[in-house]
Design a protein around this motif. Structure first.
Motif, PDB file in Angstrom:
ATOM      1  N   SER A   1       0.844  -1.205   0.000  1.00  0.00           N
ATOM      2  CA  SER A   1       0.000   0.000   0.000  1.00  0.00           C
ATOM      3  C   SER A   1       0.875   1.250   0.000  1.00  0.00           C
ATOM      4  CB  SER A   1      -0.935   0.016   1.223  1.00  0.00           C
ATOM      5  OG  SER A   1      -0.195   0.277   2.393  1.00  0.00           O
ATOM      6  N   GLY A   2       0.207   2.391  -0.151  1.00  0.00           N
ATOM      7  CA  GLY A   2       0.881   3.685  -0.025  1.00  0.00           C
ATOM      8  C   GLY A   2       2.079   3.840  -0.935  1.00  0.00           C
TER       9      GLY A   2
ATOM     10  N   ILE B   1       6.852  -7.616   1.820  1.00  0.00           N
ATOM     11  CA  ILE B   1       6.479  -8.120   3.149  1.00  0.00           C
ATOM     12  C   ILE B   1       5.518  -7.108   3.764  1.00  0.00           C
ATOM     13  CG2 ILE B   1       7.285  -8.870   5.422  1.00  0.00           C
ATOM     14  CD1 ILE B   1      10.093  -9.177   4.117  1.00  0.00           C
TER      15      ILE B   1
ATOM     16  N   LYS C   1       1.595  -6.845   6.401  1.00  0.00           N
ATOM     17  CA  LYS C   1       0.894  -7.512   7.506  1.00  0.00           C
ATOM     18  C   LYS C   1      -0.397  -8.249   7.121  1.00  0.00           C
ATOM     19  CE  LYS C   1      -0.037  -4.867  10.806  1.00  0.00           C
ATOM     20  NZ  LYS C   1      -0.359  -4.058  11.950  1.00  0.00           N
TER      21      LYS C   1
ATOM     22  N   ASP D   1       4.229  -9.774  10.534  1.00  0.00           N
ATOM     23  CA  ASP D   1       4.241  -8.582  11.384  1.00  0.00           C
ATOM     24  C   ASP D   1       5.703  -8.242  11.686  1.00  0.00           C
ATOM     25  OD1 ASP D   1       4.185  -6.664  13.311  1.00  0.00           O
ATOM     26  OD2 ASP D   1       2.769  -7.691  14.629  1.00  0.00           O
TER      27      ASP D   1
ATOM     28  N   ASN E   1      10.498   0.368   4.118  1.00  0.00           N
ATOM     29  CA  ASN E   1       9.404   1.335   3.985  1.00  0.00           C
ATOM     30  C   ASN E   1       8.311   1.144   5.042  1.00  0.00           C
ATOM     31  OD1 ASN E   1       7.372   3.066   2.437  1.00  0.00           O
ATOM     32  ND2 ASN E   1       6.406   1.040   2.318  1.00  0.00           N
ATOM     33  N   ALA E   2       8.091  -0.083   5.495  1.00  0.00           N
ATOM     34  CA  ALA E   2       7.012  -0.333   6.457  1.00  0.00           C
ATOM     35  C   ALA E   2       7.215   0.528   7.698  1.00  0.00           C
ATOM     36  CB  ALA E   2       6.965  -1.807   6.852  1.00  0.00           C
TER      37      ALA E   2
ATOM     38  N   LEU F   1       9.171  -1.592  14.984  1.00  0.00           N
ATOM     39  CA  LEU F   1       9.035  -1.621  13.518  1.00  0.00           C
ATOM     40  C   LEU F   1       9.896  -0.525  12.858  1.00  0.00           C
ATOM     41  CD1 LEU F   1       7.546  -2.669  10.954  1.00  0.00           C
ATOM     42  CD2 LEU F   1       5.822  -0.911  11.379  1.00  0.00           C
TER      43      LEU F   1
ATOM     44  N   ILE G   1      13.139   4.674   4.268  1.00  0.00           N
ATOM     45  CA  ILE G   1      12.115   5.724   4.229  1.00  0.00           C
ATOM     46  C   ILE G   1      12.008   6.360   5.615  1.00  0.00           C
ATOM     47  CG2 ILE G   1       9.736   6.317   3.686  1.00  0.00           C
ATOM     48  CD1 ILE G   1      11.320   5.222   1.251  1.00  0.00           C
ATOM     49  N   SER G   2      12.493   7.585   5.698  1.00  0.00           N
ATOM     50  CA  SER G   2      12.410   8.347   6.945  1.00  0.00           C
ATOM     51  C   SER G   2      11.254   9.331   6.814  1.00  0.00           C
ATOM     52  CB  SER G   2      13.754   9.040   7.200  1.00  0.00           C
ATOM     53  OG  SER G   2      13.729   9.675   8.445  1.00  0.00           O
ATOM     54  N   SER G   3      11.456  10.573   7.193  1.00  0.00           N
ATOM     55  CA  SER G   3      10.341  11.538   7.173  1.00  0.00           C
ATOM     56  C   SER G   3      10.900  12.935   7.402  1.00  0.00           C
ATOM     57  CB  SER G   3       9.372  11.178   8.306  1.00  0.00           C
ATOM     58  OG  SER G   3       8.513  12.251   8.606  1.00  0.00           O
TER      59      SER G   3
ATOM     60  N   PRO H   1      -2.960   4.919   3.531  1.00  0.00           N
ATOM     61  CA  PRO H   1      -3.644   4.423   4.734  1.00  0.00           C
ATOM     62  C   PRO H   1      -3.011   4.950   6.031  1.00  0.00           C
ATOM     63  CG  PRO H   1      -3.321   2.638   3.177  1.00  0.00           C
ATOM     64  CD  PRO H   1      -2.587   3.816   2.621  1.00  0.00           C
ATOM     65  N   PHE H   2      -1.707   5.235   5.977  1.00  0.00           N
ATOM     66  CA  PHE H   2      -0.980   5.783   7.133  1.00  0.00           C
ATOM     67  C   PHE H   2      -1.728   6.962   7.746  1.00  0.00           C
ATOM     68  CE2 PHE H   2       1.939   8.851   8.955  1.00  0.00           C
ATOM     69  CZ  PHE H   2       2.877   8.097   9.641  1.00  0.00           C
TER      70      PHE H   2
END
Ligand SMILES: NC(=O)c1ccc[n+]([C@@H]2O[C@H](COP(=O)([O-])OP(=O)(O)OC[C@H]3O[C@@H](n4cnc5c(N)ncnc54)[C@H](OP(=O)(O)O)[C@@H]3O)[C@@H](O)[C@H]2O)c1
Length: 263
Positions: A14-15, A34, A36, A63, A89-90, A112, A139-141, A193-194
């Protein structure tokens, strides 16, 4: 379709993970995902296979916040193919003042967002260094650049990712390694979805919001150019460029405004 190279994307179903899969699918990569929930994973896999009928796509439902998950994921991926590109990325985020958030939820987030990313990076790095080839995209932010009230633990997990990943690239440079680590810092993404439980937070309609498609395009372009640090989205790149000119107190004021609930 040629499947000479392999990318492993955590949270690929997703995303931005899904959007990045489209670029790697177009380039003929074998893709490993991978994520959930099995239903969502299966539906997303069907969707991607409909776009690329010849795609070799392997999925693992796991998970990744569980203690042994990274080691198990590594062993699963290794028996399928040599991983040329790992995309950590998760991840998920929590929102609110610290005492209002369940501690268990934040501990799962730390496992996670931090421990699994650290462990997968370590495990695949050894293989990549032995081959002197490969790329790790973490993937950070943009929340990793400063403390973020109402999201302090999430922002702290991302601060770890940014410093760890950029520091690792420094070490690889010092060792003359061809392995590359790319640190990606997206701003608030409106359509994943995040953000579904956070739509009322101003930043998702704020100064520098972006979309999953824009992030994926920037990641792919950066990857192809050999970049090691990528702030995604035109608006966020502008704010990142001028932030050194802005006093810390003003940065914090703007950040506080961005994380207000405005719904
Ligand atoms: N959205 C934003 O505003 C934003 C901004 C900056 C950075 N980021 C980062 O971008 C990354 C991707 O986020 P996104 O916006 O694309 O959101 P997303 O669509 O929710 O993607 C997150 C992915 O991680 C997976 N995931 C979550 N918990 C997991 C677990 N315990 N085990 C295995 N997989 C798990 C999710 O799978 P399931 O849905 O199947 O659980 C999903 O596929 C995250 O690291 C996030 O921190 C997001």
């Amino acid at each position: 379709m040629a499947t000479s190279k392999t990318v492993l994307i955590t949270g690929g179903s997703s995303g931005i993970g899904y959007e990045m899969s489209i670029y790697f699918g177009q380039a003929g990569y074998r893709i490993l995902w991978i994520s959930k929930p099995p239903d969502e994973l299966g539906q997303a896999a069907d969707k991607l296979r409909a776009i690329f009928p010849d795609l070799e796509l392997h999925t693992l439902c796991k998970d990744l916040s569980a203690p042994k998950a990274a080691q198990e994921a590594y062993e699963w991926a290794k028996q399928i193919a040599t991983i040329d590109v790992l995309i950590n990325n998760a991840g998920f985020g929590t929102y609110g003042f610290l005492p209002t958030i369940e501690m268990e939820e934040e501990l799962a987030m730390i496992r996670l967002n931090v421990l699994t990313v650290y462990q997968l990076t370590r495990l695949f790095l050894d293989d990549m260094m032995a081959r002197d080839a490969g790329t790790i995209i973490n993937i950070s932010s943009n929340s990793s650049f400063q403390p973020v009230a109402r999201m302090i633990t999430y922002a702290s997990t991302k601060a770890f990712i940014t410093h760890f990943s950029r520091g690792l690239q420094e070490e690889l440079d010092l060792q003359g390694s061809k392995v590359r680590v790319m640190t990606v810092c997206p701003s608030a993404i409106q359509d994943t979805p995040f953000s579904k439980d956070m739509r009322g937070v101003k930043t998702f309609n704020g100064l520098a919001y972006t979309t999953a498609a824009e992030v994926a395009k920037d990641v792919w372009d950066g990857f192809e150019k050999g970049k090691t640090f990528q702030v995604t989205g035109t608006k966020m790149r502008f704010f990142y460029a001028i932030r050194r000119l802005v006093p810390y107190s003003l940065q914090q004021y703007l950040t506080r405004k961005e994380t207000e609930w405005v719904d």
